[in-house]
Design a protein around this motif. Structure first.
Motif, PDB file in Angstrom:
ATOM      1  N   GLY A 105       0.798  -1.214   0.000  1.00 60.36           N
ATOM      2  CA  GLY A 105       0.000   0.000   0.000  1.00 60.36           C
ATOM      3  C   GLY A 105       0.831   1.264   0.000  1.00 60.36           C
ATOM      4  O   GLY A 105       2.051   1.244   0.146  1.00 60.36           O
ATOM      5  N   THR A 106       0.142   2.368  -0.198  1.00 65.14           N
ATOM      6  CA  THR A 106       0.755   3.695  -0.138  1.00 65.14           C
ATOM      7  C   THR A 106       0.041   4.520   0.905  1.00 65.14           C
ATOM      8  O   THR A 106      -1.163   4.382   1.106  1.00 65.14           O
ATOM      9  CB  THR A 106       0.668   4.415  -1.493  1.00 65.14           C
ATOM     10  OG1 THR A 106      -0.716   4.496  -1.892  1.00 65.14           O
ATOM     11  CG2 THR A 106       1.455   3.679  -2.555  1.00 65.14           C
ATOM     12  N   ALA A 107       0.777   5.395   1.556  1.00 60.90           N
ATOM     13  CA  ALA A 107       0.174   6.280   2.552  1.00 60.90           C
ATOM     14  C   ALA A 107       1.030   7.539   2.687  1.00 60.90           C
ATOM     15  O   ALA A 107       1.835   7.643   3.577  1.00 60.90           O
ATOM     16  CB  ALA A 107       0.054   5.581   3.912  1.00 60.90           C
ATOM     17  N   VAL A 108       0.831   8.446   1.745  1.00 59.62           N
ATOM     18  CA  VAL A 108      -0.098   8.381   0.628  1.00 59.62           C
ATOM     19  C   VAL A 108       0.659   8.586  -0.685  1.00 59.62           C
ATOM     20  O   VAL A 108       1.758   9.121  -0.702  1.00 59.62           O
ATOM     21  CB  VAL A 108      -1.195   9.483   0.706  1.00 59.62           C
ATOM     22  CG1 VAL A 108      -2.069   9.289   1.939  1.00 59.62           C
ATOM     23  CG2 VAL A 108      -0.577  10.880   0.719  1.00 59.62           C
ATOM     24  N   LEU A 109       0.008   8.145  -1.794  1.00 62.33           N
ATOM     25  CA  LEU A 109       0.490   8.464  -3.128  1.00 62.33           C
ATOM     26  C   LEU A 109      -0.147   9.777  -3.559  1.00 62.33           C
ATOM     27  O   LEU A 109      -1.362   9.951  -3.439  1.00 62.33           O
ATOM     28  CB  LEU A 109       0.123   7.339  -4.098  1.00 62.33           C
ATOM     29  CG  LEU A 109       0.609   7.524  -5.539  1.00 62.33           C
ATOM     30  CD1 LEU A 109       1.177   6.222  -6.071  1.00 62.33           C
ATOM     31  CD2 LEU A 109      -0.520   7.993  -6.442  1.00 62.33           C
ATOM     32  N   LEU A 110       0.671  10.701  -4.048  1.00 55.19           N
ATOM     33  CA  LEU A 110       0.189  12.044  -4.392  1.00 55.19           C
ATOM     34  C   LEU A 110      -0.390  12.026  -5.802  1.00 55.19           C
ATOM     35  O   LEU A 110       0.270  12.354  -6.779  1.00 55.19           O
ATOM     36  CB  LEU A 110       1.345  13.049  -4.263  1.00 55.19           C
ATOM     37  CG  LEU A 110       2.010  13.072  -2.888  1.00 55.19           C
ATOM     38  CD1 LEU A 110       3.174  14.051  -2.871  1.00 55.19           C
ATOM     39  CD2 LEU A 110       0.998  13.418  -1.791  1.00 55.19           C
ATOM     40  N   ILE A 111      -1.637  11.666  -5.885  1.00 49.98           N
ATOM     41  CA  ILE A 111      -2.246  11.329  -7.161  1.00 49.98           C
ATOM     42  C   ILE A 111      -2.336  12.494  -8.146  1.00 49.98           C
ATOM     43  O   ILE A 111      -2.259  12.268  -9.351  1.00 49.98           O
ATOM     44  CB  ILE A 111      -3.624  10.659  -6.941  1.00 49.98           C
ATOM     45  CG1 ILE A 111      -4.084   9.957  -8.216  1.00 49.98           C
ATOM     46  CG2 ILE A 111      -4.646  11.644  -6.408  1.00 49.98           C
ATOM     47  CD1 ILE A 111      -5.276   9.041  -8.016  1.00 49.98           C
TER      48      ILE A 111
END
Length: 285
Positions: free
Chosen positions: A79-85
């Protein structure tokens, strides 16, 4: 309650052997998931709230990092926390995420996206900082559209992206796309989770009242949009020294997953903290 952990190379360093040892220890101890953060670039004077980020912090690319971890593990979810979409083109991102999911055997299942807090990082990525929320909304929609599309192709005409007849293969395993959790520390993030997210992962710098209000807002927004608020997962950060009473209190607030990160400076001590936490809560591989 599900228990995940995180590995922040900005704090722990980018040594690949330490990263692999941490991921394998987390898997062996029975943690559900491992997540990593993202910063594309930093610069002098970059601040998140009161905290200034040293420009030399070594943030690895999160998806490359998770692909590396996937090759060294067998079960743990990624997972990602967080991916900067907003700083990723969603057509390219759909392929990258599906690739990690396929090569990991369907483990890229805790994607958490955020919009970023550093105006200079947005400028470096060619993104108007003021538009990053709308870009995030559109990007989530595009990801799901591409994952769901068949051989006839799909089209999209949006504010930031436009295409027609595109096919994106391979699909994430299972054919239903990937869950998209929303991270953030704002009411806009909570609403985004309710409208588009599979879960909400609020930031750590909120007081109890605001945190509870945001969770209720996410649920209310989901209900208002005709979605099932009971289907939303609720992930929270937790300290590695959490007690059973702490976990029960979080569960009473609706929390379904706790992500802990060791506080020790040394790699061996971090592994010991994971093992101690797992033993305390009876986790098993």
């Amino acid at each position: 309650m599900k228990f995940g952990t995180s590995y922040n190379t900005a704090h722990f360093g980018p040594d690949p052997e330490h990263l692999v040892a941490f991921a394998r220890q987390a898997e062996a101890c029975g943690f559900e998931s491992l997540c990593v953060p993202e910063h594309v670039v930093l610069y002098r004077g970059a601040r998140i709230g009161p905290f200034e980020l040293p420009p030399s912090l070594p943030y690895l690319d999160p998806l490359d990092c998770l692909a590396f971890v996937a090759g060294a593990t067998r079960r743990i979810l990624l997972g990602t926390a967080v991916l900067l979409i907003p700083y990723h083109h969603p057509v390219i991102l759909a392929k990258r995420l599906a690739t990690v999911d396929v090569l990991s055997g369907g483990r890229m299942r805790l994607l958490t996206v955020g919009i970023g807090a550093l105006a200079g990082e947005a400028r470096a990525a060619g993104v108007d900082f003021a538009t990053r929320g709308r870009r995030a909304d559109e990007a989530i929609d595009v990801l799901r559209l591409l994952w769901a599309g068949g051989e006839d192709g799909v089209g999209h005409q949006g504010e930031f992206h436009a295409f027609d007849g595109l096919c994106s293969y391979p699909k994430p395993l299972g054919g239903a796309g990937l869950p998209v959790h929303v991270g953030g520390s704002s009411r806009a993030a909570a609403r985004r989770a309710g409208l588009r997210g599979d879960g909400y992962f609020p930031g750590g710098r909120l007081d109890a009242r605001e945190r509870a209000g945001q969770w209720e807002l996410a649920r209310a927004t989901a209900a208002g949009a005709g979605r099932d608020p009971g289907a939303l997962e609720y992930t929270r950060w937790g300290a590695v020294d959490l007690t059973e009473d702490d976990v029960e209190a979080l569960a009473a607030q609706g929390v379904t997953r706790i992500v802990v990160s060791p506080g020790a400076a040394g790699p061996e001590e971090r592994l010991d903290e994971l093992a101690a936490f797992a033993a305390r809560f009876g986790l098993s591989s």
